[in-house]
Design an enzyme around this catalytic site. Structure first.
Site, PDB file in Angstrom:
ATOM      1  CB  SER A  58      -2.704  11.028  -4.374  1.00  0.00           C
ATOM      2  OG  SER A  58      -2.731  10.150  -5.472  1.00  0.00           O
ATOM      3  CG  HIS A 113      -4.375  12.419  -0.235  1.00  0.00           C
ATOM      4  ND1 HIS A 113      -3.064  12.520   0.184  1.00  0.00           N
ATOM      5  CD2 HIS A 113      -4.408  11.369  -1.091  1.00  0.00           C
ATOM      6  CE1 HIS A 113      -2.343  11.574  -0.409  1.00  0.00           C
ATOM      7  NE2 HIS A 113      -3.137  10.864  -1.179  1.00  0.00           N
ATOM      8  CE  LYS A 163      -1.196   8.741   2.100  1.00  0.00           C
ATOM      9  NZ  LYS A 163      -1.898   7.828   1.232  1.00  0.00           N
TER      10      LYS A 163
HETATM   11  C1  LIG Z   1      -1.487   6.548   0.602  1.00  0.00           C
HETATM   12  C2  LIG Z   1      -2.732   6.090  -0.046  1.00  0.00           C
HETATM   13  C3  LIG Z   1      -3.229   4.804   0.189  1.00  0.00           C
HETATM   14  C4  LIG Z   1      -2.466   3.766   0.978  1.00  0.00           C
HETATM   15  O1  LIG Z   1      -2.440   4.046   2.323  1.00  0.00           O
HETATM   16  P1  LIG Z   1      -1.233   3.595   3.269  1.00  0.00           P
HETATM   17  O2  LIG Z   1      -1.773   3.849   4.609  1.00  0.00           O
HETATM   18  O3  LIG Z   1      -0.067   4.447   2.913  1.00  0.00           O
HETATM   19  O4  LIG Z   1      -0.982   2.140   3.017  1.00  0.00           O
HETATM   20  C5  LIG Z   1      -4.464   4.483  -0.363  1.00  0.00           C
HETATM   21  N1  LIG Z   1      -5.147   5.365  -1.125  1.00  0.00           N
HETATM   22  C6  LIG Z   1      -4.667   6.602  -1.402  1.00  0.00           C
HETATM   23  C7  LIG Z   1      -5.466   7.537  -2.260  1.00  0.00           C
HETATM   24  C8  LIG Z   1      -3.444   7.001  -0.874  1.00  0.00           C
HETATM   25  O5  LIG Z   1      -2.962   8.214  -1.157  1.00  0.00           O
END
Ligand SMILES: *Cc1c(COP(=O)(O)O)cnc(C)c1O
Length: 398
Positions: free
Chosen positions: A181, A209, A244
C-alpha cells in the site's frame, strides 16, 4: 487521585502537537470526478482508494437505494443469527464467482476481516511468516493470534525460505499484501505459493489494492498469477476489501470450501459483529458487474499512470526525487527528507491539489514521500495540473 494517568493525557497530546505529529481530519464533500470540497475549499485530490471511481456511480447508488427499500438500512444481528440476508448470501456467491474461487465469506469491514481471520487460522503453538511491509490490519491480526511471528524482509523470498526451513512448527501461515500500500510494488505470488507447498504452509494474500485492478476483468492478483479457477490452490486464502476499487465498504475472504467453512465457524468478528446491511451488499453486487465490465475504466487508469510517469520524468531529473517503479494506482514519489515532503504537500495544497505526504514510521526513515493515488476518475487534464504544479515547485526551489 493526583497521579492518575488520565491527568497526563493533555501533556501527551501537547507533546504530539509540539512534534508536529498530531493528526487532524478534514471534512470532505464529493464535487464530481476527482474533485472534492475540503473544509469548504475546492480541491483536486490524489489520495482516494476509489481507484475506478465507482463510489459515485449512479447504478451503485440506485442499487443501494433499492436495497434499502427491500432490506432496510441495518441487518439487525450477526450473520450467525438473523443478519445473513438474501442480499448478503447472493453477494458471497457473486464474489466467489468473480474471483474464480470455490467459496467466499463477506465481512462488514476489511480491517475486521484481517484482524479476526488470522487468529481463526493459527494460535499460540503456530508460526506466522509476515512480509515486513504488510498492512496494519494484518500485523494486528498476527498479534491477536498469539502465534510466533517471523517478519521477513520485504518481498525477500530467500529470507522467507530460510525462516520456513528453520521452523519446526506444525502449522505455518505465510502472509503478504499482493500490492503493497505504500510503495505500490507487488508480491511474487507464484513463488510464494511454491514455497508454501514446499514447507506445508498456508498463504494468506491481502489484495486490498489489486482486487478490481489486476488480472483479467479485474479479478485480482491471484487471477493475474493464473492461480484461480481450475488452477486454484487449496493452500491459498485470498482476501480483498470492498472499500477501494469496489467503491463501497467491507471485506471478504475466498478459498477452498473447507477453509471457508472453518472460518465461518471460528472467526470472531463474523460471529460477534452485526452483519453488513443488505443495501451495501446490493450496491456491491452492482459494483462487481461494473468491475467485470470495467476494462475501459482499467485502461483509463493505466493511461493516467503512464501519463503521470512520463510527465514526471523531467521533474525527477532536476530534483533527485525518486518515483518508485509501479504500474498500480499507487505512485510513490520519494522525497527523502520529512520536512521537504511536508513543504511539497503544502505547496500543492496552495495550488488546490491534495496529495498526502507519508512519513516515518509509516514508511522507512529517509523515505518520506508523496503518495499519489490515481483513479479512472482523473481526467488527462487533472494529471497535467499535478505535473505542472510539481514542475513549477521544483523549478522554484532549485
Ligand atoms: C485498506 C486496507 C485494509 C482494510 O480494509 P478496509 O476495508 O479499509 O477496512 C486491509 N488491508 C490492506 C492492505 C489495506 O490497504
Amino acid at each position: 487521585m493526583p497521579d492518575s494517568w488520565l491527568q497526563a493525557l493533555p501533556q501527551q497530546l501537547q507533546k504530539l502537537q509540539d512534534q508536529h505529529l498530531q493528526r487532524h481530519r478534514r471534512e470532505v464533500v464529493p464535487a464530481g470526478g476527482a474533485h472534492v470540497k475540503v473544509n469548504g475549499q475546492p480541491m483536486l485530490q490524489f489520495c482516494s482508494n476509489d481507484y475506478l471511481g465507482l463510489s459515485q456511480h449512479p447504478a451503485l447508488i440506485e442499487a443501494a437505494r433499492q436495497g434499502a427499500l427491500e432490506f432496510g438500512v441495518g441487518a439487525g444481528g450477526s450473520p450467525m443469527v438473523n443478519g445473513h440476508s438474501t442480499a448478503n448470501a447472493q453477494l458471497e456467491e457473486a464474489l466467489a464467482s468473480y474471483v474464480q474461487l470455490p467459496r467466499a465469506l463477506y465481512f462488514y469491514a476489511g480491517f475486521a476481516t484481517n484482524v479476526s481471520v488470522i487468529p481463526a487460522l493459527v494460535g499460540a503453538d503456530d508460526a506466522i511468516f509476515s512480509d515486513a511491509l504488510n498492512h496494519a490490519s494484518l500485523i494486528d491480526g498476527c498479534r491477536l493470534s498469539r502465534a510466533s511471528i517471523h517478519r521477513y524482509e520485504h518481498t525477500d523470498l530467500a529470507d522467507l525460505e530460510c525462516r520456513l526451513a528453520a521452523s519446526s512448527h506444525r502449522r505455518k501461515l505465510v502472509i503478504s499484501d499482493a500490492v503493497f500500500s505504500m510503495d505500490g510494488d507487488v508480491a511474487d505470488i507464484r513463488a510464494l505459493v511454491a514455497l508454501c507447498e514446499r514447507y506445508d504452509a498456508l498463504l494468506m494474500l491481502d489484495d486490498a489494492h489489486g482486487f478490481g485492478i489486476c488480472g483479467p476483468q479485474g479479478r485480482g492478483s491471484l487471477a493475474a498469477a493464473g492461480l484461480t479457477g481450475a488452477n486454484a490452490s487449496p493452500r491459498v486464502l485470498y482476501m480483498g476489501t470492498l472499500s477501494k476499487s469496489a467503491g463501497v465498504a467491507g471485506g471478504f475472504v475466498a478459498g477452498s470450501n473447507t477453509l471457508i467453512e472453518w472460518l465461518l465457524q471460528r472467526t470472531r468478528s463474523y460471529t460477534f459483529a452485526t452483519a453488513a446491511p443488505g443495501m451495501l451488499a446490493r450496491a456491491l453486487q452492482q459494483s462487481l458487474s461494473a468491475m467485470e465490465e470495467g476494462d475501459h475504466l482499467r485502461s483509463q487508469l493505466q493511461a493516467r499512470i503512464a501519463q503521470l510517469r512520463a510527465g514526471l520524468a523531467p521533474v525527477l531529473a532536476i530534483t533527485g526525487w525518486q518515483l518508485l517503479p509501479s504500474n498500480t494506482p499507487i505512485q510513490a514519489l520519494v522525497i527523502g527528507d520529512n520536512s521537504k515532503a511536508l513543504q511539497l504537500m503544502e505547496a500543492l495544497r496552495e495550488r488546490s491539489i491534495w496529495v498526502p505526504a507519508i512519513r516515518p514510521p509509516t514508511v522507512a526513515a529517509g523515505t518520506a514521500r508523496l503518495r499519489i493515488a490515481l483513479s479512472a476518475a482523473h481526467t488527462p487534464q487533472d494529471i497535467v495540473q499535478l505535473v505542472n504544479a510539481l514542475q513549477e515547485i521544483a523549478g522554484r526551489s532549485r
